[in-house]
Design a protein around this motif. Structure first.
Motif, PDB file in Angstrom:
ATOM      1  N   SER A  84       0.768  -1.071  -0.172  1.00  0.00           N
ATOM      2  CA  SER A  84      -0.083  -0.267  -0.255  1.00  0.00           C
ATOM      3  C   SER A  84       0.913   1.267  -0.141  1.00  0.00           C
ATOM      4  O   SER A  84       1.553   1.371   0.745  1.00  0.00           O
ATOM      5  CB  SER A  84      -1.206   0.184   1.492  1.00  0.00           C
ATOM      6  OG  SER A  84      -1.471   1.507   1.343  1.00  0.00           O
ATOM      7  N   PRO A  85       0.521   2.153  -0.648  1.00  0.00           N
ATOM      8  CA  PRO A  85       1.257   3.597  -0.875  1.00  0.00           C
ATOM      9  C   PRO A  85       0.937   4.522   0.745  1.00  0.00           C
ATOM     10  O   PRO A  85       1.795   4.969   0.956  1.00  0.00           O
ATOM     11  CB  PRO A  85       0.978   3.956  -2.077  1.00  0.00           C
ATOM     12  CG  PRO A  85       0.317   3.198  -3.166  1.00  0.00           C
ATOM     13  CD  PRO A  85      -0.200   2.280  -2.158  1.00  0.00           C
ATOM     14  N   ASN A  88       4.399   3.472   3.046  1.00  0.00           N
ATOM     15  CA  ASN A  88       5.589   4.964   1.982  1.00  0.00           C
ATOM     16  C   ASN A  88       5.633   5.983   2.730  1.00  0.00           C
ATOM     17  O   ASN A  88       6.466   6.356   3.463  1.00  0.00           O
ATOM     18  CB  ASN A  88       5.286   4.665   0.702  1.00  0.00           C
ATOM     19  CG  ASN A  88       5.806   3.233   0.487  1.00  0.00           C
ATOM     20  OD1 ASN A  88       5.200   2.393   0.444  1.00  0.00           O
ATOM     21  ND2 ASN A  88       6.685   3.406   0.123  1.00  0.00           N
ATOM     22  N   TYR A 103       8.577   6.403  -4.163  1.00  0.00           N
ATOM     23  CA  TYR A 103       8.647   4.842  -4.703  1.00  0.00           C
ATOM     24  C   TYR A 103       7.907   4.932  -5.367  1.00  0.00           C
ATOM     25  O   TYR A 103       7.738   5.668  -6.599  1.00  0.00           O
ATOM     26  CB  TYR A 103       7.453   4.506  -3.388  1.00  0.00           C
ATOM     27  CG  TYR A 103       6.209   5.478  -2.656  1.00  0.00           C
ATOM     28  CD1 TYR A 103       5.035   4.704  -3.389  1.00  0.00           C
ATOM     29  CD2 TYR A 103       5.993   6.582  -1.463  1.00  0.00           C
ATOM     30  CE1 TYR A 103       4.172   5.501  -3.911  1.00  0.00           C
ATOM     31  CE2 TYR A 103       5.033   6.592  -2.012  1.00  0.00           C
ATOM     32  CZ  TYR A 103       4.161   6.762  -2.176  1.00  0.00           C
ATOM     33  OH  TYR A 103       2.445   7.247  -1.840  1.00  0.00           O
ATOM     34  N   ASN A 105       5.332   2.694  -7.629  1.00  0.00           N
ATOM     35  CA  ASN A 105       3.780   1.519  -8.175  1.00  0.00           C
ATOM     36  C   ASN A 105       3.857   0.752  -8.821  1.00  0.00           C
ATOM     37  O   ASN A 105       4.010   1.569 -10.056  1.00  0.00           O
ATOM     38  CB  ASN A 105       2.773   2.226  -7.900  1.00  0.00           C
ATOM     39  CG  ASN A 105       2.126   2.928  -7.026  1.00  0.00           C
ATOM     40  OD1 ASN A 105       2.507   4.427  -6.031  1.00  0.00           O
ATOM     41  ND2 ASN A 105       1.021   2.811  -6.586  1.00  0.00           N
ATOM     42  N   GLU A 108      -0.386  -4.506  -9.019  1.00  0.00           N
ATOM     43  CA  GLU A 108      -1.713  -4.570  -7.954  1.00  0.00           C
ATOM     44  C   GLU A 108      -2.633  -6.050  -8.177  1.00  0.00           C
ATOM     45  O   GLU A 108      -1.692  -6.811  -8.745  1.00  0.00           O
ATOM     46  CB  GLU A 108      -2.662  -3.394  -8.743  1.00  0.00           C
ATOM     47  CG  GLU A 108      -2.526  -2.250  -8.565  1.00  0.00           C
ATOM     48  CD  GLU A 108      -3.456  -1.465  -9.493  1.00  0.00           C
ATOM     49  OE1 GLU A 108      -3.974  -0.616  -9.639  1.00  0.00           O
ATOM     50  OE2 GLU A 108      -4.534  -2.291 -10.598  1.00  0.00           O
ATOM     51  N   SER A 229      -1.613  -2.064  -3.724  1.00  0.00           N
ATOM     52  CA  SER A 229      -0.906  -1.913  -4.329  1.00  0.00           C
ATOM     53  C   SER A 229       0.665  -1.708  -4.025  1.00  0.00           C
ATOM     54  O   SER A 229       0.571  -1.097  -3.619  1.00  0.00           O
ATOM     55  CB  SER A 229      -2.415  -0.074  -4.444  1.00  0.00           C
ATOM     56  OG  SER A 229      -0.983   0.698  -5.946  1.00  0.00           O
ATOM     57  N   TYR A 230       1.153  -2.735  -5.084  1.00  0.00           N
ATOM     58  CA  TYR A 230       2.697  -2.463  -4.842  1.00  0.00           C
ATOM     59  C   TYR A 230       3.460  -1.569  -5.181  1.00  0.00           C
ATOM     60  O   TYR A 230       3.128  -1.241  -5.978  1.00  0.00           O
ATOM     61  CB  TYR A 230       3.138  -3.789  -5.284  1.00  0.00           C
ATOM     62  CG  TYR A 230       1.729  -5.504  -4.692  1.00  0.00           C
ATOM     63  CD1 TYR A 230       2.580  -5.992  -3.418  1.00  0.00           C
ATOM     64  CD2 TYR A 230       1.321  -6.221  -5.532  1.00  0.00           C
ATOM     65  CE1 TYR A 230       1.619  -6.599  -2.804  1.00  0.00           C
ATOM     66  CE2 TYR A 230       0.689  -7.251  -4.922  1.00  0.00           C
ATOM     67  CZ  TYR A 230       1.128  -7.506  -3.619  1.00  0.00           C
ATOM     68  OH  TYR A 230      -0.022  -8.569  -3.034  1.00  0.00           O
ATOM     69  N   THR A 231       4.168  -1.459  -4.436  1.00  0.00           N
ATOM     70  CA  THR A 231       5.384   0.100  -4.350  1.00  0.00           C
ATOM     71  C   THR A 231       6.666  -1.051  -4.071  1.00  0.00           C
ATOM     72  O   THR A 231       6.899  -2.214  -3.293  1.00  0.00           O
ATOM     73  CB  THR A 231       4.873   1.230  -3.472  1.00  0.00           C
ATOM     74  OG1 THR A 231       5.545   0.474  -2.106  1.00  0.00           O
ATOM     75  CG2 THR A 231       3.432   1.524  -3.586  1.00  0.00           C
ATOM     76  N   THR A 271       5.206   3.890 -11.652  1.00  0.00           N
ATOM     77  CA  THR A 271       5.321   5.478 -11.464  1.00  0.00           C
ATOM     78  C   THR A 271       6.026   5.907 -10.636  1.00  0.00           C
ATOM     79  O   THR A 271       5.765   5.381  -8.952  1.00  0.00           O
ATOM     80  CB  THR A 271       3.526   6.107 -11.495  1.00  0.00           C
ATOM     81  OG1 THR A 271       2.514   5.959 -10.210  1.00  0.00           O
ATOM     82  CG2 THR A 271       2.996   5.876 -12.946  1.00  0.00           C
ATOM     83  N   THR A 273       6.730   8.190  -7.366  1.00  0.00           N
ATOM     84  CA  THR A 273       5.964   8.978  -6.298  1.00  0.00           C
ATOM     85  C   THR A 273       7.235   9.755  -5.169  1.00  0.00           C
ATOM     86  O   THR A 273       7.794   8.913  -4.624  1.00  0.00           O
ATOM     87  CB  THR A 273       4.851   8.807  -5.563  1.00  0.00           C
ATOM     88  OG1 THR A 273       3.739   8.923  -6.286  1.00  0.00           O
ATOM     89  CG2 THR A 273       4.366   9.421  -4.686  1.00  0.00           C
TER      90      THR A 273
END
Length: 291
Positions: A84-85, A88, A103, A105, A108, A229-231, A271, A273
């Motif tokens: 999960s974002p 992070n 991080y 993404n 999923e 949502s894997y990061t 992507t 972040t």
């Protein structure tokens, strides 16, 4: 003389400690969400070692649990993979210890209801709506701690929404009990094993777990959808920054993404972040190149 010996001992101890703190550049320590145990230990890890000659050392647990250990200085690593974002975000900035600056993404995985094929409730899962089966007397349900793992929080949230969708105000109480019900809550890295061994009849898992391990599973209605949502990120205090970048490069490469797909993970366009300028050039390049 005694003072010189004492000082010499302190200096020697300090040198030994410093030497012990030096990074082993041949090993990459990866802290990752427990739902990825099979993927990391049996697929990505060995493939990374074969491709690079570096050693993969993994540690699996609930994402929040790992983050808490990082913040509490109880565990160090090079790469952190979360489900999960939000996890992070809790490690970013001076107020949170500045452990993470950015991080990515990259994948999923939807939340599913999995069940043991030999369970006495297995036939019911094929003929009844899943929430009805979870309310049957004697069924043994497994899930993760909502405080330590995003999947556990997603589970409680999904059941709360299901109570509204199916007009059953007491659904959460009947199926889950207390959010931290000790009869159900298990560490993420052991939940699958408990189901496979027959100690559980059903549980809440990501699709990567059910698909990868051939666990019969049901996908809830679209209105109830929740997903990991894997990061991934390289921790700011990573002892092996170079090795960490090579691992991230590998996981985001065509080869790494193919392995993710083989294990039931839904690959997405990577992507970034956070502080994009802090992303290693090689990682930025592979992120830009990914479809």
């Amino acid at each position: 003389m005694m003072r010189k010996l004492l000082l010499s001992g302190i200096v020697s101890a300090g040198l030994l400690f410093a030497g012990g703190a030096c990074a082993d550049e041949s090993t990459v320590n990866v802290l990752y969400a427990g739902s990825l145990v099979n993927l990391m230990e049996r697929s990505v890890g060995p493939a990374f070692e074969k491709a690079t000659g570096l050693h993969f050392s993994g540690y699996a647990a609930g994402s929040n649990k790992i983050a808490n250990e990082i913040k509490g200085k109880l565990r160090r690593g090079d790469v952190f993979i979360s489900a999960s974002p939000k996890v992070n975000a809790g490690l970013m900035g001076p107020a949170n210890g500045d452990h993470v600056g950015w991080y990515v993404n990259f994948a999923e995985s939807p939340l599913m209801i999995g069940y043991h094929p030999q369970s006495r409730f297995a036939a019911d899962f094929k003929s009844k709506r899943w929430d009805q089966v979870l309310q049957e007397p004697g069924i043994r349900i497994g899930r993760t701690d909502p405080k330590l793992d995003p999947k556990g929080a997603f589970t409680v949230d999904m059941m709360t929404k299901a109570a509204q969708l199916y007009h059953q105000p007491d659904l959460v109480e009947k199926t889950l009990g207390d959010p931290e019900n000790p009869a159900q809550v298990l560490p993420e890295e052991t939940l699958v094993g408990r189901l496979q061994s027959g100690q559980l009849d059903a549980g809440f898992f990501y699709s990567t777990e059910t698909s990868d391990l051939k666990i019969p599973a049901l996908r809830p209605a679209r209105e109830l959808q929740a997903k990991a949502s894997y990061t991934l990120t390289i921790l700011n205090d990573a002892p092996n920054q170079t090795g960490a970048a090579r691992f991230v490069d590998f996981l985001l490469s065509d080869t790494g993404r193919a392995l993710l797909k083989q294990h039931g993970v839904e690959v997405i366009k990577p992507t970034v972040t956070g502080n994009v300028q802090a992303v290693p050039p090689s990682v930025q390049a592979v992120t830009d190149a990914a479809p």
